[in-house]
Design a protein around this motif. Structure first.
Motif, short mmCIF file in Angstrom:
data_model
loop_
_atom_site.label_atom_id
_atom_site.label_comp_id
_atom_site.label_asym_id
_atom_site.label_seq_id
_atom_site.Cartn_x
_atom_site.Cartn_y
_atom_site.Cartn_z
N THR A 1 19.12 -59.69 27.81
CA THR A 1 19.76 -58.36 27.75
C THR A 1 21.27 -58.50 27.82
O THR A 1 22.00 -57.83 27.06
CB THR A 1 19.25 -57.49 28.91
OG1 THR A 1 17.82 -57.41 28.86
CG2 THR A 1 19.83 -56.08 28.82
N LEU B 1 13.93 -55.68 26.72
CA LEU B 1 12.59 -56.20 27.00
C LEU B 1 12.36 -57.44 26.15
O LEU B 1 12.60 -57.40 24.94
CB LEU B 1 11.52 -55.15 26.68
CG LEU B 1 11.49 -53.88 27.53
CD1 LEU B 1 10.48 -52.89 26.94
CD2 LEU B 1 11.14 -54.20 28.98
N THR B 2 11.94 -58.52 26.77
CA THR B 2 11.63 -59.74 26.03
C THR B 2 10.12 -59.97 26.07
O THR B 2 9.52 -60.00 27.14
CB THR B 2 12.35 -60.96 26.63
OG1 THR B 2 12.00 -61.10 28.01
CG2 THR B 2 13.86 -60.79 26.52
N ILE B 3 9.55 -60.12 24.91
CA ILE B 3 8.10 -60.25 24.77
C ILE B 3 7.79 -61.68 24.38
O ILE B 3 8.14 -62.13 23.29
CB ILE B 3 7.55 -59.27 23.72
CG1 ILE B 3 7.98 -57.84 24.06
CG2 ILE B 3 6.04 -59.36 23.63
CD1 ILE B 3 7.71 -56.85 22.96
N LEU C 1 14.55 -54.97 21.94
CA LEU C 1 13.37 -55.81 22.04
C LEU C 1 13.71 -57.21 21.53
O LEU C 1 14.32 -57.36 20.49
CB LEU C 1 12.22 -55.23 21.21
CG LEU C 1 11.77 -53.81 21.54
CD1 LEU C 1 10.60 -53.41 20.66
CD2 LEU C 1 11.40 -53.68 23.01
N ILE D 1 8.03 -49.03 27.17
CA ILE D 1 9.37 -48.57 26.79
C ILE D 1 9.65 -47.20 27.38
O ILE D 1 10.76 -46.93 27.88
CB ILE D 1 9.52 -48.57 25.26
CG1 ILE D 1 9.47 -50.01 24.72
CG2 ILE D 1 10.82 -47.89 24.84
CD1 ILE D 1 9.40 -50.10 23.21
N ILE E 1 6.48 -60.99 30.09
CA ILE E 1 7.38 -59.91 29.69
C ILE E 1 8.60 -59.92 30.62
O ILE E 1 8.47 -59.76 31.83
CB ILE E 1 6.70 -58.52 29.79
CG1 ILE E 1 5.45 -58.50 28.93
CG2 ILE E 1 7.67 -57.42 29.38
CD1 ILE E 1 5.69 -58.68 27.45
N LEU F 1 2.95 -51.22 24.43
CA LEU F 1 4.39 -51.49 24.37
C LEU F 1 5.16 -50.18 24.43
O LEU F 1 6.17 -50.06 25.14
CB LEU F 1 4.73 -52.25 23.09
CG LEU F 1 6.22 -52.48 22.82
CD1 LEU F 1 6.87 -53.26 23.95
CD2 LEU F 1 6.41 -53.22 21.48
#
Length: 273
Positions: free
Chosen positions: A123, A141-143, A270, A256, A147, A252
């Motif tokens: 981020t 958000l990192t997938i 994302l 969010i 997470i 998802l």
């Protein structure tokens, strides 16, 4: 770097320690990255991963020159203390909890070393150099294997005495009565939208022998089912893949929405594998 730090010419080392792979690179003060390297390290003991990282430290110094090294930044999963390293990370990177990464590297290199949660690092990078540049209020958000998450509030990265645990949106409750997460909570977003969770959902169809291209891929190679398998199945019009993707997008979206209600950001970024 923090506000007020002097800007000096040189280079930094960046580490990104993930549950599946580890990445290293030389970073310039304009955000450009060189000597980038990625290695699969899933489920390796952290002692082995650490030796791999130290090898890249030595290679970078031999190439760039020790005199130009200004510091090291380490992005790692779990509850991370900037002045130490990972304090809590159940199950994902065996041996990383409590390992004195900062202390060992500072003694070895003689430069400042700081650790940060990987979602917060992503981020921060998007805010400084990427998709969120120019915005003062950002959620990222990192997938990936899990997470990750981070937040920029009023033009500053969110930091608390509780190590910003409130930004762990991977562990926000999305499914009341859902599966138990590694963190101990029930129905976390991570149990629904991480790569591991999506693969587990696809394997459920496989074990029930539901006709699908995914089932065929599993029969040919049980280790071949990945998130990419899902995307390829959707592109091919596979019914099971489309159903799994619909669940993924719904969950998802709920995650969010939780983040938006919590922080009222201008933009949600994302990222991740």
């Amino acid at each position: 770097m923090t506000e007020g730090d002097p800007v000096t010419e040189g280079w930094w080392l960046g580490f990104d320690i993930g549950g599946t792979r580890t990445k290293t690179g030389v970073v310039r003060d304009d955000g450009t990255v060189s000597r980038a390297h990625m290695q699969e390290t899933g489920q390796q003991p952290f002692a082995d991963v650490w030796q791999h990282l130290l090898g890249h430290v030595d290679e970078a110094i031999a190439s760039e020159g020790r005199s130009g090294l200004r510091g090291v930044g380490i992005a790692a999963p779990g509850v991370v203390e900037p002045e130490f390293g990972v304090r809590n990370l159940p199950g994902k990177v065996p041996g990383i909890e409590g390992y004195p990464m900062r202390e060992e590297l500072e003694e070895r290199l003689g430069v400042p070393v700081r650790c940060i949660n990987d979602g917060a690092a992503a981020t921060l990078a998007e805010w400084r150099f990427g998709a969120a540049r120019g915005h003062d209020d950002v959620v990222g958000l990192t997938i990936g294997t899990g997470i990750g998450a981070g937040a920029i509030i009023g033009g500053r990265p969110l930091a608390t005495k509780n190590l910003a645990g409130g930004v762990s949106f991977g562990h926000s409750t999305v499914a009341i009565g859902g599966r138990t997460c590694l963190c101990g909570n029930i129905g976390c977003a991570e149990t629904l939208i991480s790569a591991n969770a999506v693969v587990a959902r696809m394997r459920d169809y496989v074990t029930r022998k539901v006709p699908s291209s995914i089932t065929e891929a599993y029969q040919q190679d049980p280790g071949a089912i990945t998130f990419r398998t899902l995307v390829e199945g959707v592109d091919a019009g596979d019914r099971v893949a489309r159903e799994v993707m619909q669940h993924f997008c719904r969950d998802l979206g709920a995650t969010i929405v939780n983040a938006i209600h919590a922080y009222d950001p201008e933009v949600v970024v994302l990222a991740g594998g």
